[in-house]
Design a protein around this motif. Structure first.
Motif, mmCIF file in Angstrom:
data_model
loop_
_atom_site.group_PDB
_atom_site.id
_atom_site.type_symbol
_atom_site.label_atom_id
_atom_site.label_comp_id
_atom_site.label_asym_id
_atom_site.label_seq_id
_atom_site.Cartn_x
_atom_site.Cartn_y
_atom_site.Cartn_z
ATOM 1 N N SER A 71 -11.189 -26.150 61.811
ATOM 2 C CA SER A 71 -11.651 -27.511 61.550
ATOM 3 C C SER A 71 -12.524 -27.587 60.303
ATOM 4 N N VAL A 72 -13.492 -26.682 60.197
ATOM 5 C CA VAL A 72 -14.411 -26.706 59.049
ATOM 6 C C VAL A 72 -13.691 -26.301 57.769
ATOM 7 N N TYR A 73 -12.728 -25.369 57.867
ATOM 8 C CA TYR A 73 -11.967 -24.980 56.675
ATOM 9 C C TYR A 73 -11.143 -26.156 56.158
ATOM 10 N N SER A 74 -10.591 -26.942 57.078
ATOM 11 C CA SER A 74 -9.845 -28.141 56.673
ATOM 12 C C SER A 74 -10.771 -29.130 55.970
ATOM 13 N N GLN A 75 -11.975 -29.294 56.529
ATOM 14 C CA GLN A 75 -12.965 -30.180 55.908
ATOM 15 C C GLN A 75 -13.353 -29.656 54.529
ATOM 16 N N LEU A 76 -13.511 -28.337 54.417
ATOM 17 C CA LEU A 76 -13.863 -27.721 53.139
ATOM 18 C C LEU A 76 -12.779 -27.973 52.095
ATOM 19 N N ASP A 77 -11.513 -27.800 52.481
ATOM 20 C CA ASP A 77 -10.399 -28.047 51.558
ATOM 21 C C ASP A 77 -10.408 -29.486 51.047
ATOM 22 N N ILE A 78 -10.681 -30.430 51.958
ATOM 23 C CA ILE A 78 -10.705 -31.846 51.584
ATOM 24 C C ILE A 78 -11.834 -32.118 50.591
ATOM 25 N N GLU A 79 -13.022 -31.556 50.879
ATOM 26 C CA GLU A 79 -14.175 -31.799 50.012
ATOM 27 C C GLU A 79 -14.002 -31.144 48.642
ATOM 28 N N VAL A 80 -13.428 -29.942 48.608
ATOM 29 C CA VAL A 80 -13.187 -29.267 47.328
ATOM 30 C C VAL A 80 -12.168 -30.044 46.499
ATOM 31 N N ALA A 81 -11.114 -30.528 47.154
ATOM 32 C CA ALA A 81 -10.103 -31.327 46.452
ATOM 33 C C ALA A 81 -10.720 -32.606 45.896
ATOM 34 N N GLN A 82 -11.612 -33.224 46.671
ATOM 35 C CA GLN A 82 -12.295 -34.439 46.226
ATOM 36 C C GLN A 82 -13.178 -34.149 45.010
ATOM 37 N N LYS A 84 -12.733 -31.787 42.813
ATOM 38 C CA LYS A 84 -11.864 -31.548 41.659
ATOM 39 C C LYS A 84 -11.367 -32.859 41.068
ATOM 40 N N ARG A 85 -11.014 -33.811 41.939
ATOM 41 C CA ARG A 85 -10.558 -35.113 41.446
ATOM 42 C C ARG A 85 -11.655 -35.845 40.700
ATOM 43 N N GLU A 86 -12.872 -35.778 41.222
ATOM 44 C CA GLU A 86 -14.002 -36.438 40.564
ATOM 45 C C GLU A 86 -14.332 -35.764 39.232
ATOM 46 N N LYS A 87 -14.196 -34.450 39.198
ATOM 47 C CA LYS A 87 -14.480 -33.704 37.965
ATOM 48 C C LYS A 87 -13.471 -34.049 36.876
ATOM 49 N N ASP A 99 -24.445 -29.604 38.491
ATOM 50 C CA ASP A 99 -24.352 -30.370 39.735
ATOM 51 C C ASP A 99 -23.218 -29.851 40.605
ATOM 52 N N ASP A 100 -22.081 -29.480 39.972
ATOM 53 C CA ASP A 100 -20.954 -28.941 40.732
ATOM 54 C C ASP A 100 -21.355 -27.675 41.467
ATOM 55 N N GLY A 101 -22.129 -26.833 40.777
ATOM 56 C CA GLY A 101 -22.586 -25.599 41.411
ATOM 57 C C GLY A 101 -23.460 -25.882 42.615
ATOM 58 N N ASP A 102 -24.362 -26.881 42.469
ATOM 59 C CA ASP A 102 -25.229 -27.262 43.588
ATOM 60 C C ASP A 102 -24.409 -27.825 44.741
ATOM 61 N N GLU A 103 -23.400 -28.651 44.406
ATOM 62 C CA GLU A 103 -22.570 -29.262 45.438
ATOM 63 C C GLU A 103 -21.785 -28.203 46.210
ATOM 64 N N LYS A 104 -21.290 -27.182 45.506
ATOM 65 C CA LYS A 104 -20.519 -26.128 46.176
ATOM 66 C C LYS A 104 -21.381 -25.362 47.164
ATOM 67 N N GLU A 105 -22.680 -25.210 46.822
ATOM 68 C CA GLU A 105 -23.580 -24.513 47.733
ATOM 69 C C GLU A 105 -23.808 -25.308 49.018
ATOM 70 N N LYS A 106 -23.677 -26.648 48.931
ATOM 71 C CA LYS A 106 -23.911 -27.509 50.085
ATOM 72 C C LYS A 106 -22.667 -27.698 50.947
ATOM 73 N N LEU A 107 -21.539 -27.171 50.514
ATOM 74 C CA LEU A 107 -20.299 -27.331 51.277
ATOM 75 C C LEU A 107 -20.372 -26.562 52.586
ATOM 76 N N PRO A 108 -19.658 -27.027 53.619
ATOM 77 C CA PRO A 108 -19.690 -26.333 54.914
ATOM 78 C C PRO A 108 -19.088 -24.940 54.821
ATOM 79 N N ASN A 109 -19.674 -24.019 55.563
ATOM 80 C CA ASN A 109 -19.207 -22.632 55.577
ATOM 81 C C ASN A 109 -18.441 -22.377 56.881
ATOM 82 N N PRO A 110 -17.126 -22.169 56.800
ATOM 83 C CA PRO A 110 -16.323 -21.987 58.024
ATOM 84 C C PRO A 110 -16.772 -20.809 58.883
ATOM 85 N N MET A 111 -17.174 -19.707 58.238
ATOM 86 C CA MET A 111 -17.594 -18.527 59.001
ATOM 87 C C MET A 111 -18.891 -18.785 59.765
ATOM 88 N N HIS A 112 -19.832 -19.467 59.114
ATOM 89 C CA HIS A 112 -21.092 -19.797 59.772
ATOM 90 C C HIS A 112 -20.848 -20.719 60.960
#
Length: 198
Positions: A71-82, A84-87, A99-112
């Motif tokens: 579930s979280v990996y699917s959410q991560l894929d969606i957020e990363v794709a979003q 990339k589109r904004e970039k 800012d992109d670097g900061d945003e990537k750090e805030k993305l959900p971690n599937p393993m955690h």
């Protein structure tokens, strides 16, 4: 001066994670207790009951972890794709790259998320297991498991209400009745099937 929305949302996200942990522990508690009560309906052997509870703990924790990971990996894929589109849509300068670097750090971690989900389920599942482990007498064992699980349900209901800012009494009653119902149905149906000779 730009307002840091992430710092404002941290308590909200923390309470959401804590509430999810309480719900995961409640799942582990009710699932494992119901399995143990169900087997206890037809088998009085303590070893069988404990093994059933342990198998329920392991199976449930693995199921929760895998489900949360996917579930979280699917959410991560969606957020990363979003992102990339904004970039691609916006002009790229050095500040935006930071800012992109900061945003990537805030993305959900599937393993955690998977580890937290498995741990929460296991904590709840340990309650009926520990309650039943050292009691040889069959009826006393069932009573102690029911008592320990009921107490834990009250605590989880209260915690869930506090974290979700919901009415405490109604939450406790709902969680308690739900747990009792799950155990009663599992016990009753297993007893029925066991007595029918199937």
């Amino acid at each position: 001066m730009a307002l840091d929305h992430s710092s404002l949302n941290q308590p909200k996200f923390r309470s959401q994670w804590l509430r999810a942990a309480v719900l995961g522990a409640n799942d582990g508690l009710v699932s494992t207790a119901s399995l143990m009560m169900g087997v206890g309906a037809v088998k009085q052997d303590i070893k069988v009951m404990i093994l059933t509870g342990f198998a329920g703990l392991v199976a449930g924790a693995c199921s929760m972890a895998i489900g949360e990971f996917v579930s979280v990996y699917s959410q991560l894929d969606i957020e990363v794709a979003q992102m990339k589109r904004e970039k691609e849509r916006d002009s790229i300068d050095q500040d935006q790259e930071d800012d992109d670097g900061d945003e990537k750090e805030k993305l959900p971690n599937p393993m955690h998320a998977a580890a937290a989900s498995a741990l929460a389920f296991s904590v709840g599942a340990m309650v009926p297991l520990l309650a039943a482990s050292f009691i040889r007498d069959y009826k006393v064992r069932l009573g102690v498991v029911l008592g320990a699980v009921s107490l834990a349900l009250v605590v989880f209901g209260w915690l869930g209400a506090v974290l979700g800012k919901a009415p405490t009494f109604r939450s406790i009653v709902r969680v308690l009745l739900g747990g009792w119902l799950a155990m009663a149905i599992t016990f009753g149906l297993t007893k029925l099937i066991g007595s029918s000779g199937l």
